[in-house]
Design a protein around this motif. Structure first.
Motif, PDB file in Angstrom:
ATOM      1  N   HIS A   1       2.356  -4.661  10.615  1.00  0.00           N
ATOM      2  CA  HIS A   1       1.075  -4.267  11.211  1.00  0.00           C
ATOM      3  C   HIS A   1       1.197  -3.213  12.312  1.00  0.00           C
ATOM      4  CE1 HIS A   1      -2.985  -4.282  12.575  1.00  0.00           C
ATOM      5  NE2 HIS A   1      -2.693  -4.859  13.721  1.00  0.00           N
ATOM      6  N   LEU A   2       2.075  -3.436  13.286  1.00  0.00           N
ATOM      7  CA  LEU A   2       2.155  -2.493  14.404  1.00  0.00           C
ATOM      8  C   LEU A   2       2.560  -1.084  13.952  1.00  0.00           C
ATOM      9  CD1 LEU A   2       3.642  -4.676  17.276  1.00  0.00           C
ATOM     10  CD2 LEU A   2       1.307  -3.833  17.040  1.00  0.00           C
ATOM     11  N   PRO A   3       3.659  -0.924  13.205  1.00  0.00           N
ATOM     12  CA  PRO A   3       3.991   0.445  12.775  1.00  0.00           C
ATOM     13  C   PRO A   3       2.944   1.039  11.846  1.00  0.00           C
ATOM     14  CG  PRO A   3       5.439  -1.167  11.712  1.00  0.00           C
ATOM     15  CD  PRO A   3       4.690  -1.882  12.780  1.00  0.00           C
ATOM     16  N   LEU A   4       2.381   0.222  10.949  1.00  0.00           N
ATOM     17  CA  LEU A   4       1.364   0.721  10.027  1.00  0.00           C
ATOM     18  C   LEU A   4       0.108   1.153  10.771  1.00  0.00           C
ATOM     19  CD1 LEU A   4       0.730   1.205   7.034  1.00  0.00           C
ATOM     20  CD2 LEU A   4      -0.148  -1.144   6.912  1.00  0.00           C
ATOM     21  N   SER A   5      -0.279   0.384  11.805  1.00  0.00           N
ATOM     22  CA  SER A   5      -1.463   0.728  12.600  1.00  0.00           C
ATOM     23  C   SER A   5      -1.289   2.072  13.295  1.00  0.00           C
ATOM     24  CB  SER A   5      -1.740  -0.357  13.648  1.00  0.00           C
ATOM     25  OG  SER A   5      -2.191  -1.537  13.048  1.00  0.00           O
ATOM     26  N   TYR A   6      -0.116   2.293  13.875  1.00  0.00           N
ATOM     27  CA  TYR A   6       0.105   3.547  14.602  1.00  0.00           C
ATOM     28  C   TYR A   6       0.239   4.735  13.649  1.00  0.00           C
ATOM     29  CZ  TYR A   6       0.437   1.504  19.235  1.00  0.00           C
ATOM     30  OH  TYR A   6       0.138   0.893  20.423  1.00  0.00           O
ATOM     31  N   ILE A   7       0.822   4.513  12.478  1.00  0.00           N
ATOM     32  CA  ILE A   7       0.920   5.599  11.495  1.00  0.00           C
ATOM     33  C   ILE A   7      -0.469   5.990  10.990  1.00  0.00           C
ATOM     34  CG2 ILE A   7       1.726   6.207   9.171  1.00  0.00           C
ATOM     35  CD1 ILE A   7       4.198   4.440   9.743  1.00  0.00           C
ATOM     36  N   LEU A   8      -1.246   4.983  10.561  1.00  0.00           N
ATOM     37  CA  LEU A   8      -2.601   5.263  10.066  1.00  0.00           C
ATOM     38  C   LEU A   8      -3.516   5.718  11.193  1.00  0.00           C
ATOM     39  CD1 LEU A   8      -3.049   2.248   7.602  1.00  0.00           C
ATOM     40  CD2 LEU A   8      -2.579   4.635   7.027  1.00  0.00           C
ATOM     41  N   GLY A   9      -3.277   5.166  12.403  1.00  0.00           N
ATOM     42  CA  GLY A   9      -4.092   5.571  13.554  1.00  0.00           C
ATOM     43  C   GLY A   9      -3.896   7.025  13.916  1.00  0.00           C
ATOM     44  N   ARG A  10      -2.719   7.570  13.634  1.00  0.00           N
ATOM     45  CA  ARG A  10      -2.447   8.983  13.914  1.00  0.00           C
ATOM     46  C   ARG A  10      -3.335   9.898  13.065  1.00  0.00           C
ATOM     47  NH1 ARG A  10       3.751  10.654  13.724  1.00  0.00           N
ATOM     48  NH2 ARG A  10       3.710   9.152  15.444  1.00  0.00           N
ATOM     49  N   TYR A  11      -3.661   9.438  11.851  1.00  0.00           N
ATOM     50  CA  TYR A  11      -4.462  10.256  10.944  1.00  0.00           C
ATOM     51  C   TYR A  11      -5.955   9.893  10.969  1.00  0.00           C
ATOM     52  CZ  TYR A  11       0.054  11.610   8.986  1.00  0.00           C
ATOM     53  OH  TYR A  11       1.323  12.101   8.821  1.00  0.00           O
ATOM     54  N   PHE A  12      -6.264   8.618  11.183  1.00  0.00           N
ATOM     55  CA  PHE A  12      -7.655   8.172  11.075  1.00  0.00           C
ATOM     56  C   PHE A  12      -8.206   7.581  12.371  1.00  0.00           C
ATOM     57  CE2 PHE A  12      -5.622   7.553   6.873  1.00  0.00           C
ATOM     58  CZ  PHE A  12      -6.356   8.486   6.142  1.00  0.00           C
ATOM     59  N   GLY A  13      -7.454   7.664  13.470  1.00  0.00           N
ATOM     60  CA  GLY A  13      -7.927   7.127  14.739  1.00  0.00           C
ATOM     61  C   GLY A  13      -8.069   5.617  14.690  1.00  0.00           C
ATOM     62  N   CYS A  14      -9.122   5.108  15.318  1.00  0.00           N
ATOM     63  CA  CYS A  14      -9.318   3.658  15.374  1.00  0.00           C
ATOM     64  C   CYS A  14      -9.529   3.056  13.985  1.00  0.00           C
ATOM     65  CB  CYS A  14     -10.494   3.321  16.280  1.00  0.00           C
ATOM     66  SG  CYS A  14     -12.076   4.040  15.781  1.00  0.00           S
ATOM     67  N   TYR A  15     -10.041   3.860  13.028  1.00  0.00           N
ATOM     68  CA  TYR A  15     -10.242   3.344  11.663  1.00  0.00           C
ATOM     69  C   TYR A  15      -8.896   3.037  10.982  1.00  0.00           C
ATOM     70  CZ  TYR A  15     -14.925   5.169  12.407  1.00  0.00           C
ATOM     71  OH  TYR A  15     -16.170   5.415  12.916  1.00  0.00           O
ATOM     72  N   GLY A  16      -7.849   3.734  11.365  1.00  0.00           N
ATOM     73  CA  GLY A  16      -6.538   3.470  10.802  1.00  0.00           C
ATOM     74  C   GLY A  16      -6.024   2.092  11.173  1.00  0.00           C
TER      75      GLY A  16
END
Length: 447
Positions: free
Chosen positions: A398-413
């Motif tokens: 969850h933590l690495p996936l959240s930050y990876i997706l968050g880099r591209y989609f912001g809070c939606y990631g």
């Protein structure tokens, strides 16, 4: 008359389950109304940024719940089994041992965390201005002790649920929330904006309610399992921990996956988006809470049914709950569609609410509801091994996936990460629940 007839029909377990559901719906309905009123009231008392800080700090304190090492969850199953077999002496020792262990876990933990608070630059961590440093630090001291004390007094809630009286526990929550609402209302009219005052009013009043309730309940309704230091039995520590450590690992995953959401969003895109996410969540949570209310009595009821090998009853309830899930899922879709109109009435122009946030939160809630149904049944039966393995995967991802997706989609990631992981849980937990109910589980599925 028809309602009374429905509530009185069926086996004693079914009657108790239905009455708990109705009582919980009434109690939680009031709690939901109070929660919804508190949002605009608190927004009026605090600025959106300070409100976002409050949401983030309070969610961080929820992380403390996993330090009970699963004792309360283990107590729920073990006490329900003892009550089903009418072994009240064992039940008394289980309750007493749990209280002692919770005290020796959380009092030292509170002291340790208070020592750690000054060592962290909270303004940088939460991505807020330095002027909030003092308020954040003082509020954290309050929240630390409030949540540590709550973990101790919450043993009473577990005892109530093990007695299959979930509705009773819900009404104590209503009283605490109502008192908090009254105090916050007074703050908005007579006091300046203050994180410290808000933390005290919201955190300590529910604790006081449970303390008072415990005094009366252990003298009357639960006197057969009334805790005492002389009934502490260190042998039960191992018994509670044997089941409890599994719940601990599952709780740890819950904290990382759910309770870090506010923190990650604040870190990625600021506390403003934390406020937007939480308002969307509170709005759609009305439907999810209804489903949770209906599910709440299932855990102890399934523990009782499994102890008595009543599989036909368990299968019947599972089918009924699946139909209820479909109804609630459709309700969430409707709530998403009408959300712009509701937000306008609810919070006015205080904050702009993007529709996409409500859509994404709605998708997450539907997936999470289905997973929760499977997990409640599996937890009641006590076959947790595969759940530990699956949630460990989620814990690591969850933590690495959240930050990876968050880099591209912001809070939606961050929310997309939650949806993907909970979807994985749902698939595997559904397979296990059905194997258990059909008595076809073997190997890891039955452990």
């Amino acid at each position: 008359m028809f309602l009374l007839k429905v509530l009185s029909s069926g086996s004693s377990r079914s009657v108790m389950l239905k009455r708990n559901i109705v009582g919980s719906v009434i109690a939680k309905g009031i709690s939901i109304a109070i929660s919804l009123v508190l949002v605009p009231m608190t927004l009026g008392y605090l600025t959106p940024e300070i409100y976002g800080i409050w949401l983030t700090l309070s969610s961080i304190m929820h992380w403390l719940t996993f330090f009970d090492i699963g004792f309360t969850q283990g107590l729920k199953n073990k006490l329900a089994e003892a009550l089903a077999l009418e072994d009240y002496e064992r039940g008394k020792s289980l309750v007493s041992t749990t209280y002692v262990m919770m005290f020796f876990i959380f009092v030292p933990l509170g002291c340790l965390l208070c020592l750690c608070v000054p060592l962290i630059d909270w303004t940088e961590l939460l991505n807020v201005e330095n002027i909030y440093h003092t308020d954040i630090t003082r509020t954290l001291y309050i929240l630390i002790w409030a949540f540590c004390l709550q973990m101790i007094v919450n043993v009473l809630s577990t005892v109530i649920m093990a007695h299959q009286k979930v509705a009773l526990s819900s009404f104590f929550l209503v009283i605490g929330n109502l008192l908090s609402l009254i105090v916050v209302y007074m703050l908005t009219h007579y006091c300046e904006s203050s994180l410290l005052l808000l933390a005290c009013s919201v955190s300590f009043l529910p604790i006081i309610v449970l303390l008072v309730a415990g005094v009366f309940l252990y003298k009357d309704l639960f006197k057969k399992v009334k805790p005492s230091f002389s009934s502490y039995n260190k042998c039960y520590v191992h018994e509670l921990f044997g089941l409890g450590y599994r719940f601990f690992l599952i709780q740890l995953q819950f904290i990382v996956l759910f309770q870090t959401t506010n923190f990650i969003i604040s870190n990625i895109s600021g506390p403003g988006d934390v406020t937007i996410y939480n308002i969307s969540y509170k709005y759609l949570n009305v439907a999810m809470m209804i489903f949770s209310i209906i599910m709440a009595p299932l855990w102890p009821a399934f523990t009782d049914a499994y102890a008595k090998k009543d599989y036909s009853w368990m299968r019947s309830i599972y089918m009924k709950m699946s139909k209820i899930f479909c109804i609630i899922a459709v309700t969430i879709v409707i709530l998403v569609v009408i959300s712009p109109f509701v937000y306008k009435l609810w919070i006015g122009d205080k904050i702009e609410m993007p529709l996409m946030m409500t859509v994404v939160v709605g998708i997450y809630m539907v997936v999470n509801m289905w997973d929760s149904l499977q997990v409640n049944i599996i937890n009641g039966i006590g076959k947790l091994k595969i759940q530990i393995y699956v949630t460990t995967v989620g814990l690591l991802l969850h933590l690495p996936l959240s930050y990876i997706l968050g880099r591209y989609f912001g809070c939606y990631g961050v929310l997309l990460s939650m949806i993907l992981i909970v979807s994985l849980y749902s698939i595997i937990m559904t397979i296990q629940a059905r194997k258990l109910l059909e008595q076809k589980a073997s190997g890891i599925w039955a452990e």
